[in-house]
Scaffold this motif. Sequence first.
Motif, PDB file in Angstrom:
ATOM      1  N   SER A 211       0.812  -1.223   0.000  1.00 46.37           N
ATOM      2  CA  SER A 211       0.000   0.000   0.000  1.00 46.37           C
ATOM      3  C   SER A 211       0.845   1.272   0.000  1.00 46.37           C
ATOM      4  O   SER A 211       0.299   2.383  -0.027  1.00 46.37           O
ATOM      5  N   GLY A 212       2.188   1.130   0.070  1.00 49.63           N
ATOM      6  CA  GLY A 212       3.064   2.294  -0.018  1.00 49.63           C
ATOM      7  C   GLY A 212       3.728   2.701   1.279  1.00 49.63           C
ATOM      8  O   GLY A 212       4.498   3.665   1.318  1.00 49.63           O
ATOM      9  N   ILE A 213       3.458   1.998   2.351  1.00 45.60           N
ATOM     10  CA  ILE A 213       4.075   2.326   3.647  1.00 45.60           C
ATOM     11  C   ILE A 213       5.518   1.838   3.646  1.00 45.60           C
ATOM     12  O   ILE A 213       5.790   0.678   3.308  1.00 45.60           O
ATOM     13  N   THR A 214       6.449   2.685   4.011  1.00 47.67           N
ATOM     14  CA  THR A 214       7.872   2.335   3.968  1.00 47.67           C
ATOM     15  C   THR A 214       8.246   1.424   5.141  1.00 47.67           C
ATOM     16  O   THR A 214       7.531   1.396   6.159  1.00 47.67           O
ATOM     17  N   PRO A 215       9.373   0.661   5.028  1.00 49.77           N
ATOM     18  CA  PRO A 215       9.825  -0.180   6.148  1.00 49.77           C
ATOM     19  C   PRO A 215      10.030   0.606   7.438  1.00 49.77           C
ATOM     20  O   PRO A 215       9.725   0.104   8.523  1.00 49.77           O
ATOM     21  N   THR A 216      10.531   1.845   7.337  1.00 47.44           N
ATOM     22  CA  THR A 216      10.712   2.669   8.541  1.00 47.44           C
ATOM     23  C   THR A 216       9.376   2.976   9.192  1.00 47.44           C
ATOM     24  O   THR A 216       9.228   2.884  10.417  1.00 47.44           O
ATOM     25  N   GLN A 217       8.372   3.340   8.392  1.00 46.29           N
ATOM     26  CA  GLN A 217       7.042   3.634   8.937  1.00 46.29           C
ATOM     27  C   GLN A 217       6.405   2.389   9.542  1.00 46.29           C
ATOM     28  O   GLN A 217       5.710   2.469  10.563  1.00 46.29           O
ATOM     29  N   ILE A 218       6.627   1.233   8.902  1.00 43.62           N
ATOM     30  CA  ILE A 218       6.105  -0.030   9.452  1.00 43.62           C
ATOM     31  C   ILE A 218       6.724  -0.293  10.820  1.00 43.62           C
ATOM     32  O   ILE A 218       6.031  -0.687  11.769  1.00 43.62           O
ATOM     33  N   ALA A 219       8.045  -0.084  10.934  1.00 43.62           N
ATOM     34  CA  ALA A 219       8.732  -0.292  12.214  1.00 43.62           C
ATOM     35  C   ALA A 219       8.184   0.630  13.292  1.00 43.62           C
ATOM     36  O   ALA A 219       7.978   0.212  14.444  1.00 43.62           O
ATOM     37  N   ILE A 220       7.920   1.888  12.946  1.00 37.73           N
ATOM     38  CA  ILE A 220       7.367   2.851  13.922  1.00 37.73           C
ATOM     39  C   ILE A 220       5.998   2.405  14.393  1.00 37.73           C
ATOM     40  O   ILE A 220       5.680   2.456  15.595  1.00 37.73           O
ATOM     41  N   ILE A 221       5.163   1.940  13.460  1.00 38.70           N
ATOM     42  CA  ILE A 221       3.808   1.472  13.812  1.00 38.70           C
ATOM     43  C   ILE A 221       3.881   0.263  14.747  1.00 38.70           C
ATOM     44  O   ILE A 221       3.162   0.193  15.756  1.00 38.70           O
ATOM     45  N   PHE A 222       4.750  -0.688  14.433  1.00 37.02           N
ATOM     46  CA  PHE A 222       4.879  -1.892  15.264  1.00 37.02           C
ATOM     47  C   PHE A 222       5.403  -1.546  16.651  1.00 37.02           C
ATOM     48  O   PHE A 222       5.005  -2.170  17.644  1.00 37.02           O
ATOM     49  N   ASN A 223       6.313  -0.578  16.736  1.00 30.59           N
ATOM     50  CA  ASN A 223       6.827  -0.171  18.047  1.00 30.59           C
ATOM     51  C   ASN A 223       5.747   0.511  18.886  1.00 30.59           C
ATOM     52  O   ASN A 223       5.686   0.320  20.105  1.00 30.59           O
ATOM     53  N   LYS A 224       4.899   1.308  18.241  1.00 33.99           N
ATOM     54  CA  LYS A 224       3.794   1.958  18.956  1.00 33.99           C
ATOM     55  C   LYS A 224       2.816   0.922  19.493  1.00 33.99           C
ATOM     56  O   LYS A 224       2.248   1.081  20.577  1.00 33.99           O
ATOM     57  N   GLU A 225       2.614  -0.148  18.722  1.00 32.14           N
ATOM     58  CA  GLU A 225       1.695  -1.215  19.138  1.00 32.14           C
ATOM     59  C   GLU A 225       2.358  -2.215  20.076  1.00 32.14           C
ATOM     60  O   GLU A 225       1.723  -3.178  20.515  1.00 32.14           O
ATOM     61  N   ASN A 226       3.665  -2.000  20.343  1.00 30.45           N
ATOM     62  CA  ASN A 226       4.436  -2.855  21.255  1.00 30.45           C
ATOM     63  C   ASN A 226       4.434  -4.320  20.806  1.00 30.45           C
ATOM     64  O   ASN A 226       4.315  -5.242  21.617  1.00 30.45           O
ATOM     65  N   ILE A 227       4.592  -4.523  19.513  1.00 30.52           N
ATOM     66  CA  ILE A 227       4.654  -5.877  18.948  1.00 30.52           C
ATOM     67  C   ILE A 227       6.072  -6.414  19.116  1.00 30.52           C
ATOM     68  O   ILE A 227       7.040  -5.727  18.774  1.00 30.52           O
ATOM     69  N   PRO A 228       6.242  -7.614  19.636  1.00 33.08           N
ATOM     70  CA  PRO A 228       7.604  -8.160  19.830  1.00 33.08           C
ATOM     71  C   PRO A 228       8.313  -8.408  18.509  1.00 33.08           C
ATOM     72  O   PRO A 228       7.690  -8.811  17.522  1.00 33.08           O
ATOM     73  N   THR A 229       9.618  -8.177  18.483  1.00 35.36           N
ATOM     74  CA  THR A 229      10.435  -8.445  17.301  1.00 35.36           C
ATOM     75  C   THR A 229      10.554  -9.957  17.104  1.00 35.36           C
ATOM     76  O   THR A 229      10.265 -10.731  18.022  1.00 35.36           O
ATOM     77  N   PRO A 230      10.985 -10.415  15.923  1.00 35.96           N
ATOM     78  CA  PRO A 230      11.130 -11.863  15.705  1.00 35.96           C
ATOM     79  C   PRO A 230      11.988 -12.556  16.762  1.00 35.96           C
ATOM     80  O   PRO A 230      11.638 -13.645  17.231  1.00 35.96           O
ATOM     81  N   ALA A 231      13.119 -11.938  17.142  1.00 35.84           N
ATOM     82  CA  ALA A 231      13.999 -12.568  18.136  1.00 35.84           C
ATOM     83  C   ALA A 231      13.328 -12.629  19.507  1.00 35.84           C
ATOM     84  O   ALA A 231      13.399 -13.650  20.207  1.00 35.84           O
ATOM     85  N   THR A 232      12.686 -11.539  19.910  1.00 34.06           N
ATOM     86  CA  THR A 232      12.000 -11.512  21.210  1.00 34.06           C
ATOM     87  C   THR A 232      10.837 -12.500  21.232  1.00 34.06           C
ATOM     88  O   THR A 232      10.596 -13.179  22.232  1.00 34.06           O
ATOM     89  N   TYR A 233      10.105 -12.580  20.109  1.00 36.33           N
ATOM     90  CA  TYR A 233       8.975 -13.510  20.012  1.00 36.33           C
ATOM     91  C   TYR A 233       9.456 -14.955  20.122  1.00 36.33           C
ATOM     92  O   TYR A 233       8.882 -15.765  20.850  1.00 36.33           O
ATOM     93  N   LYS A 234      10.535 -15.276  19.405  1.00 32.86           N
ATOM     94  CA  LYS A 234      11.081 -16.633  19.450  1.00 32.86           C
ATOM     95  C   LYS A 234      11.526 -16.996  20.864  1.00 32.86           C
ATOM     96  O   LYS A 234      11.311 -18.112  21.350  1.00 32.86           O
ATOM     97  N   LYS A 235      12.136 -16.035  21.540  1.00 27.31           N
ATOM     98  CA  LYS A 235      12.608 -16.261  22.900  1.00 27.31           C
ATOM     99  C   LYS A 235      11.446 -16.504  23.871  1.00 27.31           C
ATOM    100  O   LYS A 235      11.571 -17.245  24.842  1.00 27.31           O
ATOM    101  N   SER A 236      10.307 -15.895  23.598  1.00 26.17           N
ATOM    102  CA  SER A 236       9.159 -16.010  24.506  1.00 26.17           C
ATOM    103  C   SER A 236       8.379 -17.310  24.334  1.00 26.17           C
ATOM    104  O   SER A 236       7.768 -17.796  25.287  1.00 26.17           O
TER     105      SER A 236
END
Length: 408
Positions: A211-236
């Motif tokens: 839809s045109g959202i850049t990787p940086t903007q996606i990262a900002i959105i995920f951080n605001k939603e407090n979504i765990p990163t792949p490494a943190t998710y795997k560890k959990s």
Amino acid sequence: YFRRLTEVLKLLERFVVVKYLRLSIDDGDKIESDSIENQRNLLDYNIQKLFPNNDVEVIEIVDDGYTGTNMNRPGMRKLLILAETREINCIIVKDFSRFARDYVDLGTYVDKTFPVWNIRFISINDGYDSLNFGGITGGIDMALKNITYTMYSRDLSEKVKSSRKVIYKKGSFIAPYAFFGYLKSPDDKRKLIVDPVASKLVKRMFEMRKSGITPTQIAIIFNKENIPTPATYKKSIDPLCRDWNTVSNYNHWTSSTVGNILRDERYTGKMISLKHERVAVGSSKVRAVDKDKRIVVDNAFEAIISQELFDSVQTISKRMRNPVVSKISLKSLVRCGGCGHVMYQSNASGKNIKYVCEYKKYTEHNNCFQGSISESALAEYVSKLIMIELQKNVDVQKANEKMKSKLK
């Protein structure tokens, strides 16, 4: 002075023997004669036999699960430090191949390095004791044996590669952990199944990029939603990963994390193997394999996204960032004082390279360094600090005199 002299004399009287044990994954515990326990028993018996009346101190160093084709092993590094600092007097091994399978490495240490360091080297099964051979590896028979060890390792490596290629062509997954979006099947560890939680995030990521959202903007959105990163998710979710100390508690998405997922074609259900290979047997360096030489198996597991969606995202992201070229080797050495992450090299102006903390833009509230610092200014400052330390510890006049004498 007398107390120090006494300490030196005691040190000279101290005789330290290191028994070095090694077992690689390829050797396997099924080979009883090479097991760690059998190596230990053999070395203990021979130490008692060789030093019956001496009060020797014995240090045990073990490298369990490490190949002998290179010297980059934790136990070996410790052993060589002890040897170079003259903390030990003798090294004893089961055979030459336990110490090193590369005849060049073995010959260098046994013929040249250990004699200079005044260290006795003993190989039980090879009948070698440097005390009896005058610091050489024992003639042509020992040299041929060492070459045999090297050739055996190379042959074994090729056989392992061949067997893995057969497995890859079947579409089997043999990595220890599934990549983000998938789980290992409980019925077959070489099969992957879709992770119902992570797969939704992967699909959402591709849709957002389309839809045109850049990787940086996606990262900002995920951080605001407090979504765990792949490494943190795997560890959990995985009990085997909970002790990972390389995963930072600073759980933040970045554009590079998002970009790596968006470029991974395996999410279309393809098993892509042999993407990298070692430059040589025993080397820690790897190189990328050409795309036409990689092993690709279609429909190896359930796809998370369609091939059309993947291709459309690649078309949008085809513009590549110009690489940053730096003449100064400070890359990866500059860290942010707030989050502790390595700072990013930026040459937005096209002239002077600057260091910035990328993590500051992914969250609203952080302690990250907000500005940027010029690499040339930083290098100049580091240079001044080095000169100050040198002036504290170096007699400049004496150093100049020594240099002139060497030039003559």
